[in-house]
Design a protein around this motif. Structure first.
Motif, PDB file in Angstrom:
ATOM      1  N   LYS A 123       3.839  14.505 -11.727  1.00 54.48           N
ATOM      2  CA  LYS A 123       4.358  14.461 -13.106  1.00 54.48           C
ATOM      3  C   LYS A 123       5.734  13.812 -13.174  1.00 54.48           C
ATOM      4  CE  LYS A 123       0.693  16.844 -14.114  1.00 54.48           C
ATOM      5  NZ  LYS A 123      -0.514  16.121 -14.607  1.00 54.48           N
ATOM      6  N   LYS A 124       5.891  12.733 -12.432  1.00 55.64           N
ATOM      7  CA  LYS A 124       7.147  11.982 -12.473  1.00 55.64           C
ATOM      8  C   LYS A 124       6.829  10.522 -12.798  1.00 55.64           C
ATOM      9  CE  LYS A 124       9.383  14.933  -9.000  1.00 55.64           C
ATOM     10  NZ  LYS A 124       9.973  14.993  -7.633  1.00 55.64           N
ATOM     11  N   PRO A 125       6.432  10.250 -14.041  1.00 52.20           N
ATOM     12  CA  PRO A 125       5.981   8.899 -14.390  1.00 52.20           C
ATOM     13  C   PRO A 125       7.069   7.839 -14.252  1.00 52.20           C
ATOM     14  CG  PRO A 125       6.199  10.278 -16.347  1.00 52.20           C
ATOM     15  CD  PRO A 125       6.333  11.184 -15.175  1.00 52.20           C
ATOM     16  N   ALA A 126       8.315   8.206 -14.494  1.00 48.17           N
ATOM     17  CA  ALA A 126       9.383   7.208 -14.352  1.00 48.17           C
ATOM     18  C   ALA A 126       9.504   6.756 -12.892  1.00 48.17           C
ATOM     19  CB  ALA A 126      10.712   7.797 -14.837  1.00 48.17           C
ATOM     20  N   ASP A 127       9.404   7.729 -11.980  1.00 47.36           N
ATOM     21  CA  ASP A 127       9.430   7.365 -10.562  1.00 47.36           C
ATOM     22  C   ASP A 127       8.199   6.530 -10.214  1.00 47.36           C
ATOM     23  OD1 ASP A 127      11.742   8.785 -10.350  1.00 47.36           O
ATOM     24  OD2 ASP A 127      10.862  10.524  -9.329  1.00 47.36           O
ATOM     25  N   GLY A 128       7.063   6.933 -10.764  1.00 47.68           N
ATOM     26  CA  GLY A 128       5.838   6.170 -10.513  1.00 47.68           C
ATOM     27  C   GLY A 128       5.973   4.735 -10.991  1.00 47.68           C
ATOM     28  N   ASP A 145       0.834  -1.212   0.000  1.00 51.33           N
ATOM     29  CA  ASP A 145       0.000   0.000   0.000  1.00 51.33           C
ATOM     30  C   ASP A 145       0.865   1.257   0.000  1.00 51.33           C
ATOM     31  OD1 ASP A 145      -2.333  -1.398  -0.093  1.00 51.33           O
ATOM     32  OD2 ASP A 145      -2.703  -1.321   2.059  1.00 51.33           O
ATOM     33  N   ASP A 146       1.959   1.234   0.767  1.00 51.61           N
ATOM     34  CA  ASP A 146       2.849   2.396   0.780  1.00 51.61           C
ATOM     35  C   ASP A 146       3.538   2.569  -0.575  1.00 51.61           C
ATOM     36  OD1 ASP A 146       2.175   2.966   3.346  1.00 51.61           O
ATOM     37  OD2 ASP A 146       3.987   2.132   4.255  1.00 51.61           O
ATOM     38  N   LEU A 147       3.957   1.459  -1.168  1.00 55.37           N
ATOM     39  CA  LEU A 147       4.622   1.541  -2.476  1.00 55.37           C
ATOM     40  C   LEU A 147       3.671   2.109  -3.528  1.00 55.37           C
ATOM     41  CD1 LEU A 147       6.408  -1.935  -2.354  1.00 55.37           C
ATOM     42  CD2 LEU A 147       7.536   0.297  -2.221  1.00 55.37           C
ATOM     43  N   ARG A 148       2.425   1.650  -3.483  1.00 58.77           N
ATOM     44  CA  ARG A 148       1.455   2.161  -4.458  1.00 58.77           C
ATOM     45  C   ARG A 148       1.122   3.632  -4.181  1.00 58.77           C
ATOM     46  NH1 ARG A 148      -0.643  -3.435  -4.318  1.00 58.77           N
ATOM     47  NH2 ARG A 148      -1.764  -2.970  -2.398  1.00 58.77           N
ATOM     48  N   LEU A 149       1.018   3.981  -2.894  1.00 60.37           N
ATOM     49  CA  LEU A 149       0.732   5.386  -2.553  1.00 60.37           C
ATOM     50  C   LEU A 149       1.822   6.299  -3.103  1.00 60.37           C
ATOM     51  CD1 LEU A 149      -1.167   7.294  -0.994  1.00 60.37           C
ATOM     52  CD2 LEU A 149       0.287   6.942   1.015  1.00 60.37           C
ATOM     53  N   LEU A 150       3.061   5.885  -2.945  1.00 65.01           N
ATOM     54  CA  LEU A 150       4.168   6.685  -3.473  1.00 65.01           C
ATOM     55  C   LEU A 150       4.149   6.699  -5.000  1.00 65.01           C
ATOM     56  CD1 LEU A 150       6.870   5.490  -0.938  1.00 65.01           C
ATOM     57  CD2 LEU A 150       6.078   7.851  -1.217  1.00 65.01           C
ATOM     58  N   GLY A 151       3.705   5.600  -5.582  1.00 64.54           N
ATOM     59  CA  GLY A 151       3.593   5.559  -7.042  1.00 64.54           C
ATOM     60  C   GLY A 151       2.572   6.558  -7.559  1.00 64.54           C
ATOM     61  N   TRP A 152       1.391   6.577  -6.922  1.00 66.06           N
ATOM     62  CA  TRP A 152       0.374   7.536  -7.349  1.00 66.06           C
ATOM     63  C   TRP A 152       0.824   8.967  -7.092  1.00 66.06           C
ATOM     64  CZ3 TRP A 152      -2.762   5.904 -10.718  1.00 66.06           C
ATOM     65  CH2 TRP A 152      -3.297   4.623 -10.677  1.00 66.06           C
ATOM     66  N   TYR A 153       1.558   9.175  -5.973  1.00 69.38           N
ATOM     67  CA  TYR A 153       2.044  10.526  -5.684  1.00 69.38           C
ATOM     68  C   TYR A 153       3.039  10.968  -6.761  1.00 69.38           C
ATOM     69  CZ  TYR A 153       4.167  14.473  -3.287  1.00 69.38           C
ATOM     70  OH  TYR A 153       4.627  15.731  -2.971  1.00 69.38           O
ATOM     71  N   ALA A 154       3.913  10.060  -7.167  1.00 68.81           N
ATOM     72  CA  ALA A 154       4.870  10.406  -8.223  1.00 68.81           C
ATOM     73  C   ALA A 154       4.141  10.769  -9.516  1.00 68.81           C
ATOM     74  CB  ALA A 154       5.829   9.238  -8.460  1.00 68.81           C
ATOM     75  N   LEU A 155       3.089  10.019  -9.842  1.00 70.16           N
ATOM     76  CA  LEU A 155       2.331  10.345 -11.054  1.00 70.16           C
ATOM     77  C   LEU A 155       1.657  11.708 -10.904  1.00 70.16           C
ATOM     78  CD1 LEU A 155       0.680   6.903 -11.928  1.00 70.16           C
ATOM     79  CD2 LEU A 155       2.735   7.939 -12.900  1.00 70.16           C
ATOM     80  N   ASN A 156       1.155  11.979  -9.696  1.00 73.45           N
ATOM     81  CA  ASN A 156       0.522  13.280  -9.440  1.00 73.45           C
ATOM     82  C   ASN A 156       1.504  14.413  -9.624  1.00 73.45           C
ATOM     83  OD1 ASN A 156       0.056  15.524  -7.206  1.00 73.45           O
ATOM     84  ND2 ASN A 156      -1.962  14.769  -7.808  1.00 73.45           N
TER      85      ASN A 156
END
Length: 665
Positions: free
Chosen positions: A291-296, A278-289
């Protein structure tokens, strides 16, 4: 020090303490709570000894603390269970009622004892304990009733209630201050607990309660009172992580634009160490938010490794689409596309983007097959449209027209699909369809209105190179033609008519007409309308026709479902099974699944013998599975009939056997 603490708490309750003074007391243990005024004389140890005999350790400790607060010079007996004390059963009963919180019962028991023994006088400790207990009940009742001013008033009058041992009272007082717009005093109450109470659970719960009432900025002074835990880590680490999660969640819900670097860094560090999905996905969505798709993508890949489910695939696919990598997104979602409408929609978005790439990719048969299946299942006009352009790009205008037609059936207002049908129909020299589309759309679409006029071009699409041919033998898939009665219908089905506007019989006839025109995608919808008939023969014909249409579309699984929609004659069942298993064998062979190709051929063999083309397919399947001896036998038998396609296979099998022999296999 204890007297000072009491003064501070009283001042706090009266609104006279500052934040600085409330933090002034040093940590001094659970008994460092505010104490009542010191008493003289001998303390009443009745309750203490009673609780000791009951084995109630917690109450023994609380009673010792209370007595020491009243009698600073008093020391508890070394042995609370010694025989130097003779209990009075009536007084013990009073303390028993007190211990149960039955203060009214305790007072009634006192009255009863006084009646029986006029010389009896209850100790001041007992009466004071009852007063404090009853005040605690009033405080909690007032708190539950949201009478916060009363809560504060009771607490000010009974400071003995505000101890670490009765921390619930302190929490309620803090809440009362905050709910009456006296947040600084509520904050002081929380600080008092964190400064003086040592129980780790109480300390953690205190900050958690503050989190539910105070904004983030007010929590920082409380977090500053953190102490290291036994493992050296801060005792509030779980809370700090919760706050970091909340801060990131607020960004994702649009409440704020960005989380603090400290919060993001804290959660990142924890997620890398714990791998909590859940934390990994939360950070993934935050990265997409942000505008850092590679990090996401990186976070969702870690989430997929930790929890390879639909939630991780969802985020990973979105990140890959943001990175303009639709092929990987389609693959990531392939196993989950039917799990929900949202995932189906996302999958078809990825599939459409994949089909629309420039230059057009040469997709593997299994990829194209699942895109087709999902598109058909979802009736997704956008994906059907892209399948049309994909087919058109590879110089398959007939197939393209069918997909565009299907797209316009699913979404009659979709101008791009109508335009695609116009382009494909023009390539097929289907002037009637071209005229119909222009008539229908010219008022709404300039490019359709001007098609073929401004530049004289037949199409704005430049087909790409043809896809590589699958190394499959040529096999003709045959099926019984439509019933003669149905074929007698005219070919006027070239123009579009909504199946819903037709009777079941009309739709059936139109379905066969469309099959004659090699438009199986259109025929499917008309056969579906005919299946609504109450007439058994019409339903049977429609099920048969729809199954044939799906076979022509290369969807044998759908054909099997359609065939079960109505009773069929054994002859038709055999015909469909032959066609379905033939299609399945070809499809499996084309993707290199030779075992399933052989399995499908075995199934087909239950209904009809194999001709030379399928025997050759079987032989090649054996060959690819390195079963050269069986392949050679079949190739040789087929080649002996003069079937030339088997000759090359025979040479290949014999060469493979010779090499095996030379190598001693």
């Amino acid at each position: 020090m204890k007297a000072l603490l009491r003064l501070l708490v009283l001042a706090m309750l009266l609104g006279q303490a500052s934040t600085a003074t409330a933090q002034a007391p040093a940590a001094s243990g659970e008994t460092a709570a505010p104490a009542p005024t010191a008493q003289t004389g001998t303390p009443d140890e009745t309750a203490l000894r009673y609780f000791a005999r009951q084995g109630d350790t917690k109450r023994v400790e609380a009673e010792i603390a209370r007595l020491k607060a009243l009698y600073p010079d008093w020391q508890p007996p070394a042995n609370l269970l010694a025989n130097d004390y003779t209990p009075d059963p009536a007084i013990e009963h009073i303390w028993e009622l007190y211990g149960q919180g039955d203060f009214a019962g305790a007072r009634a028991a006192i009255a009863a004892k006084q009646s029986a023994d006029p010389a009896f006088t209850p100790s001041e400790d007992l009466l004071h304990s009852l007063d404090v207990g009853e005040a605690g009940v009033r405080l909690r009742n007032a708190s539950d009733a949201a009478q916060y001013e009363t809560v504060v008033s009771i607490a000010a009058q009974t400071p003995e209630l505000l101890t670490c041992a009765s921390v619930d009272n302190l929490w309620r007082v803090a809440e009362a201050f905050i709910k009456t717009d006296k947040t600084p005093r509520g904050l002081d109450a929380y600080k008092y607990i964190l400064t003086n109470c040592t129980d780790p659970q109480i300390r953690l719960a205190t900050v958690q309660k503050a989190m539910s009432l105070l904004p983030r900025a007010d929590l920082d002074p409380l977090l500053a009172l953190e102490r290291p835990g036994p493992d050296g880590a801060g005792e509030f680490t779980p809370i700090r992580l919760d706050l970091a999660r909340d801060a990131i969640a607020e960004v994702l819900t649009g409440k704020v634009g960005k989380a603090s670097d400290a919060d993001v860094s804290l959660l990142e560090s924890s997620a890398r160490q714990t791998k909590v999905p859940d934390d990994l996905r939360l950070l993934g969505w935050y990265a997409l938010n942000q505008k850092k798709p590679a990090d996401g993508r990186d976070w969702f890949e870690m989430a997929t490794a930790a929890d390879p489910g639909a939630l991780s695939a969802h985020g990973l696919a979105v990140a890959l689409l943001d990175l303009d990598r639709p092929g990987e997104a389609e693959q990531a979602l392939a196993a989950y596309s039917g799990d929900s409408e949202e995932l189906t929609s996302l999958y078809l978005t990825a599939a459409s983007a994949l089909l629309a790439q420039d230059p057009r990719p040469e997709l593997k048969p299994e990829v194209l097959d699942r895109i087709v299946q999902e598109t058909m299942a979802a009736h997704n006009a956008k994906a059907a449209q892209e399948l049309g352009w994909y087919a058109y790009a590879f110089e398959q205008p007939q197939t393209a027209a069918q997909w565009f037609k299907l797209a316009t059936t699913w979404d009659p207002q979709d101008e791009p699909s109508a335009y695609g049908l116009l382009v494909a129909s023009d390539a097929l020299k289907d002037t009637q369809t071209v005229r119909e589309i222009k008539s229908q759309w010219s008022a709404k679409s300039a490019r359709i209105a001007n098609f073929g006029q401004a530049t004289g071009k037949r199409s704005e699409i430049t087909p790409t190179a043809s896809p590589a041919e699958a190394p499959a033998p040529k096999v003709a898939v045959t099926s019984t033609p439509p019933p003669a009665s149905a074929r007698s219908s005219s070919r006027s089905c070239a123009t579009f008519v909504s199946p819903g506007s037709l009777s079941a019989s009309q739709a059936l006839a139109r379905g066969w007409c469309l099959m004659d025109l090699e438009r199986p995608a259109d025929a499917v919808a008309n056969f579906a309308r005919a299946l609504e008939s109450s007439a058994g023969q019409v339903r049977s014909d429609a099920a048969y026709g729809q199954a044939l249409a799906y076979i022509r579309l290369g969807l044998p699984d759908y054909a099997m479902v359609a065939a079960a929609a109505a009773p069929l004659t054994q002859k038709r069942i055999n015909e469909l099974q032959i066609a379905i298993h033939t299609k399945a064998a070809l499809a499996a062979y084309e993707i290199g699944d030779y075992k399933n190709a052989l399995r499908a051929l075995d199934e087909r063999a239950r209904y009809a013998p194999e001709q030379n083309d399928l025997l050759t397919l079987r032989a090649w399947s054996y060959y690819h599975l390195r079963r050269y001896r069986e392949a050679q036998q079949i190739f040789a038998a087929v080649a002996a009939t003069g079937y030339q396609d088997a000759v090359a296979g025979l040479d290949a099998a014999q060469t493979a056997l010779r090499i095996q022999s030379e190598r001693g296999f």
